[in-house]
Design an enzyme around this catalytic site. Structure first.
Site, mmCIF file in Angstrom:
data_model
loop_
_atom_site.group_PDB
_atom_site.id
_atom_site.type_symbol
_atom_site.label_atom_id
_atom_site.label_comp_id
_atom_site.label_asym_id
_atom_site.label_seq_id
_atom_site.Cartn_x
_atom_site.Cartn_y
_atom_site.Cartn_z
ATOM 1 N N HIS A 1 42.876 33.807 45.789
ATOM 2 C CA HIS A 1 41.891 35.128 44.947
ATOM 3 C C HIS A 1 41.135 34.592 44.927
ATOM 4 O O HIS A 1 40.569 33.200 45.804
ATOM 5 C CB HIS A 1 42.709 35.039 43.177
ATOM 6 C CG HIS A 1 43.764 35.253 42.731
ATOM 7 N ND1 HIS A 1 44.878 34.830 42.189
ATOM 8 C CD2 HIS A 1 44.474 36.248 43.811
ATOM 9 C CE1 HIS A 1 46.010 35.588 41.994
ATOM 10 N NE2 HIS A 1 45.332 36.277 43.137
ATOM 11 N N LYS B 1 39.025 31.107 47.472
ATOM 12 C CA LYS B 1 39.399 31.550 49.361
ATOM 13 C C LYS B 1 38.061 30.540 49.754
ATOM 14 O O LYS B 1 38.530 30.341 51.212
ATOM 15 C CB LYS B 1 38.123 33.697 49.035
ATOM 16 C CG LYS B 1 39.801 34.026 48.798
ATOM 17 C CD LYS B 1 38.245 35.272 48.580
ATOM 18 C CE LYS B 1 38.826 36.813 48.782
ATOM 19 N NZ LYS B 1 40.248 36.733 48.053
ATOM 20 N N GLY C 1 43.535 41.863 52.528
ATOM 21 C CA GLY C 1 41.777 41.885 52.678
ATOM 22 C C GLY C 1 40.698 41.190 52.982
ATOM 23 O O GLY C 1 41.076 40.184 54.347
ATOM 24 N N THR C 2 39.761 40.619 52.162
ATOM 25 C CA THR C 2 38.728 39.859 52.533
ATOM 26 C C THR C 2 39.029 38.080 52.905
ATOM 27 O O THR C 2 38.424 37.782 54.038
ATOM 28 C CB THR C 2 37.729 39.627 51.582
ATOM 29 O OG1 THR C 2 37.395 41.455 50.581
ATOM 30 C CG2 THR C 2 36.711 38.667 51.312
ATOM 31 N N THR C 3 40.405 37.923 52.138
ATOM 32 C CA THR C 3 41.011 36.124 53.233
ATOM 33 C C THR C 3 40.646 37.075 54.679
ATOM 34 O O THR C 3 40.936 35.812 54.806
ATOM 35 C CB THR C 3 42.237 35.950 51.950
ATOM 36 O OG1 THR C 3 41.376 35.953 50.249
ATOM 37 C CG2 THR C 3 42.461 35.007 52.183
ATOM 38 N N SER D 1 43.635 44.993 50.256
ATOM 39 C CA SER D 1 43.007 43.479 49.568
ATOM 40 C C SER D 1 44.214 43.366 48.261
ATOM 41 O O SER D 1 44.804 44.256 48.209
ATOM 42 C CB SER D 1 41.698 43.648 49.033
ATOM 43 O OG SER D 1 42.465 45.040 47.867
ATOM 44 N N GLY D 2 44.115 42.702 47.220
ATOM 45 C CA GLY D 2 45.178 42.666 46.207
ATOM 46 C C GLY D 2 44.680 43.826 45.485
ATOM 47 O O GLY D 2 45.716 44.324 45.116
ATOM 48 N N ASP E 1 48.753 43.172 48.455
ATOM 49 C CA ASP E 1 50.149 41.841 47.625
ATOM 50 C C ASP E 1 51.520 42.367 47.883
ATOM 51 O O ASP E 1 52.775 41.677 48.118
ATOM 52 C CB ASP E 1 50.187 41.686 46.176
ATOM 53 C CG ASP E 1 48.855 40.572 45.338
ATOM 54 O OD1 ASP E 1 48.432 39.716 46.813
ATOM 55 O OD2 ASP E 1 48.079 40.664 44.870
#
Length: 293
Positions: free
Chosen positions: A165, A169, A193-195, A220-221, A226
């Site tokens: 989250h 990160k 996504g961003t991770t 992204s989540g 997820d």
């Protein structure tokens, strides 16, 4: 070697007959439990099932707590937070979850996980995770590797999911950078996504080929990432999930997060889930020690 204490609970499905998940774990790990002198603080029905099955016979580390309806699980939550001295402080919890059991979403069940995450303690919800944790602690105790756990350490055949989250990160990136060698052993890595983007940038900065993704990116989540990873878990195409959750923030996609967690517990013998940066780092260190690196 300091004695570790874990809360222990299992939904009815996981202790209702001799082939149930609780007993599969105990048969695989009873010797390790005794070697570690692990304290198991089991709520009533779980304790009674172990005793009726004749497992852990005469083991002084097995303690009985009240039934869940009498507050047993609530007491485990309080002791994860910590009460009066080490005897009333737990180092984490094993809660073997049946995702369709209504009690798995009772407030005390949700609070048990949340307090483990907040306090950086293991929350272990699958047979594979419980098996993996015992082997991790055995390795850190200087014991010889258990060949029965080799499957869990065959990283070159596995897929790893890395999820964090927003507030977590930076910790995920720091973890991945510090343990880049271990995580790069996996056959495949996926991330939301961003991770995923930040992990790829970190990997490229470490010399990973610029034309290759270190982590395959999903949505992204909040946009369904997820759920996409949950599908991989259910299809036995993702064996380990490292999920750094922020327990302090309300999340719009809470249902998606729970879906992923339920997927992991559905394939309880196959999927390992780690939710704490502290536990994740300890696992990575155990992987190195076990491999003799």
């Amino acid at each position: 070697m300091s004695i570790l204490r874990l809360g222990l609970a299992a939904n009815r499905l996981h202790h209702h007959n001799e082939s149930a998940a609780l007993f599969r774990w105990l048969r695989a790990c009873e010797s390790g439990i005794r070697e570690l002198q692990l304290g198991l603080h089991a709520i009533g029905r779980t304790h009674d099932a172990i005793a009726a099955a004749g497992m852990l016979a005469g083991y002084p580390g097995l303690k009985r707590y009240p039934y869940g309806r009498e507050g047993g699980l609530m007491k485990l939550v309080a002791e994860v937070v910590g009460l009066d001295g080490p005897e009333r402080t737990l180092d984490g919890a094993i809660y073997l979850i049946d995702p369709v059991d209504p009690s798995s979403i009772f407030p005390e069940a949700i609070a048990l996980k949340r307090q483990c995450v907040i306090n950086g303690k293991p929350f272990i919800s699958t047979v594979a995770s419980a098996r993996d944790w015992i082997e991790m602690e055995r390795i850190h105790a200087g014991l010889a590797p258990d060949r029965g756990a080799n499957r869990l350490h065959n990283l070159e055949t596995q897929t790893l999911a890395l999820i964090a989250h927003d507030a977590m990160k930076p910790q995920m990136l720091a973890f991945a950078a510090e343990h880049f060698d271990v995580l790069s052993r996996f056959a495949h890595r996926v991330a939301t996504g961003t991770t995923g983007q930040r992990l790829n940038e970190m990997a490229w900065s470490r010399g990973w080929p610029q034309d290759l993704l270190w982590a395959e990116r999903y949505q992204s989540g909040p946009m369904g990432g997820d759920a996409q990873i949950a599908d991989r878990v259910l299809e036995h195409r993702c064996q380990r999930v490292i999920f750094f959750e922020d327990p302090h923030v309300a999340r719009q996609h809470e249902a998606d997060i729970q879906l992923l967690e339920r997927a992991v517990t559905t394939v309880t013998d196959e999927a390992v889930c780690i939710t704490s940066p502290v536990v994740a780092a300890r696992w990575a260190a155990a992987v190195r020690k076990r491999a003799g690196v």
